[in-house]
Scaffold this motif. Structure first.
Motif, mmCIF file in Angstrom:
data_model
loop_
_atom_site.group_PDB
_atom_site.id
_atom_site.type_symbol
_atom_site.label_atom_id
_atom_site.label_comp_id
_atom_site.label_asym_id
_atom_site.label_seq_id
_atom_site.Cartn_x
_atom_site.Cartn_y
_atom_site.Cartn_z
ATOM 1 N N UNK A 1 0.840 -1.168 0.000
ATOM 2 C CA UNK A 1 0.000 0.000 0.000
ATOM 3 C C UNK A 1 0.894 1.243 0.000
ATOM 4 N N UNK A 2 0.559 2.211 -0.804
ATOM 5 C CA UNK A 2 1.353 3.430 -0.899
ATOM 6 C C UNK A 2 1.148 4.303 0.332
ATOM 7 N N UNK A 3 2.250 4.884 0.787
ATOM 8 C CA UNK A 3 2.190 5.779 1.931
ATOM 9 C C UNK A 3 2.194 7.219 1.435
ATOM 10 N N UNK A 4 1.525 8.112 2.160
ATOM 11 C CA UNK A 4 1.546 9.517 1.747
ATOM 12 C C UNK A 4 2.951 10.097 1.915
ATOM 13 N N UNK A 5 3.312 11.081 1.102
ATOM 14 C CA UNK A 5 4.644 11.674 1.230
ATOM 15 C C UNK A 5 4.781 12.437 2.548
ATOM 16 N N UNK A 6 6.003 12.611 2.969
ATOM 17 C CA UNK A 6 6.269 13.342 4.190
ATOM 18 C C UNK A 6 5.929 14.824 3.991
ATOM 19 N N UNK A 7 5.296 15.457 4.974
ATOM 20 C CA UNK A 7 4.992 16.884 4.830
ATOM 21 C C UNK A 7 6.256 17.737 4.992
ATOM 22 N N UNK A 8 6.280 18.831 4.273
ATOM 23 C CA UNK A 8 7.396 19.762 4.397
ATOM 24 C C UNK A 8 7.255 20.474 5.743
ATOM 25 N N UNK A 9 8.326 20.546 6.534
ATOM 26 C CA UNK A 9 8.237 21.112 7.879
ATOM 27 C C UNK A 9 8.172 22.643 7.865
ATOM 28 N N UNK A 10 7.047 23.170 7.427
ATOM 29 C CA UNK A 10 6.882 24.616 7.326
ATOM 30 C C UNK A 10 6.878 25.286 8.700
ATOM 31 N N UNK A 11 6.185 24.700 9.652
ATOM 32 C CA UNK A 11 6.110 25.292 10.986
ATOM 33 C C UNK A 11 7.492 25.347 11.642
ATOM 34 N N UNK A 12 8.288 24.305 11.454
ATOM 35 C CA UNK A 12 9.626 24.303 12.025
ATOM 36 C C UNK A 12 10.499 25.377 11.386
ATOM 37 N N UNK A 13 10.378 25.541 10.069
ATOM 38 C CA UNK A 13 11.141 26.573 9.383
ATOM 39 C C UNK A 13 10.769 27.973 9.845
ATOM 40 N N UNK A 14 9.480 28.201 10.050
ATOM 41 C CA UNK A 14 9.037 29.507 10.544
ATOM 42 C C UNK A 14 9.546 29.731 11.960
ATOM 43 N N UNK A 15 9.529 28.682 12.763
ATOM 44 C CA UNK A 15 10.039 28.792 14.127
ATOM 45 C C UNK A 15 11.521 29.119 14.162
ATOM 46 N N UNK A 16 12.291 28.472 13.295
ATOM 47 C CA UNK A 16 13.724 28.775 13.212
ATOM 48 C C UNK A 16 13.931 30.215 12.776
ATOM 49 N N UNK A 17 13.174 30.649 11.764
ATOM 50 C CA UNK A 17 13.281 32.022 11.269
ATOM 51 C C UNK A 17 12.992 33.031 12.377
ATOM 52 N N UNK A 18 11.891 32.837 13.081
ATOM 53 C CA UNK A 18 11.537 33.778 14.146
ATOM 54 C C UNK A 18 12.560 33.754 15.276
ATOM 55 N N UNK A 19 13.088 32.587 15.581
ATOM 56 C CA UNK A 19 14.112 32.501 16.623
ATOM 57 C C UNK A 19 15.372 33.261 16.252
ATOM 58 N N UNK A 20 15.800 33.141 15.003
ATOM 59 C CA UNK A 20 17.014 33.837 14.568
ATOM 60 C C UNK A 20 16.785 35.343 14.510
ATOM 61 N N UNK A 21 15.623 35.748 14.004
ATOM 62 C CA UNK A 21 15.314 37.186 13.965
ATOM 63 C C UNK A 21 15.269 37.744 15.386
#
Length: 61
Positions: A1-21
């Motif tokens: 059975x095919x598995x859905x693709x992994x989601x792109x970690x958008x929330x983590x990227x935004x969190x990293x961005x806000x942390x660095x800013x």
């Protein structure tokens, strides 16, 4: 059975961005959006790679 693709970690990227800013504002008093964007994108891509690797490793077992 095919598995859905992994989601792109958008929330983590935004969190990293806000942390660095936030860190830049607190330490230097200025905002370097380009630097924060590059680091956040690299971090999100690295996390995506780890997710894909772990998913492929789990499928083999």
């Amino acid at each position: 059975m095919a598995e859905p693709p992994q989601p792109i970690p958008l929330a983590e990227g935004i969190g990293i961005f806000l942390g660095i800013v936030g860190w830049d504002v607190l330490t230097a008093g200025e905002v370097e959006l380009l630097k924060a964007s590059v680091i956040a994108a690299a971090g999100a891509l690295a996390w995506y790679g780890v997710r894909c690797w772990r998913a492929s490793r789990d499928r083999r077992h």
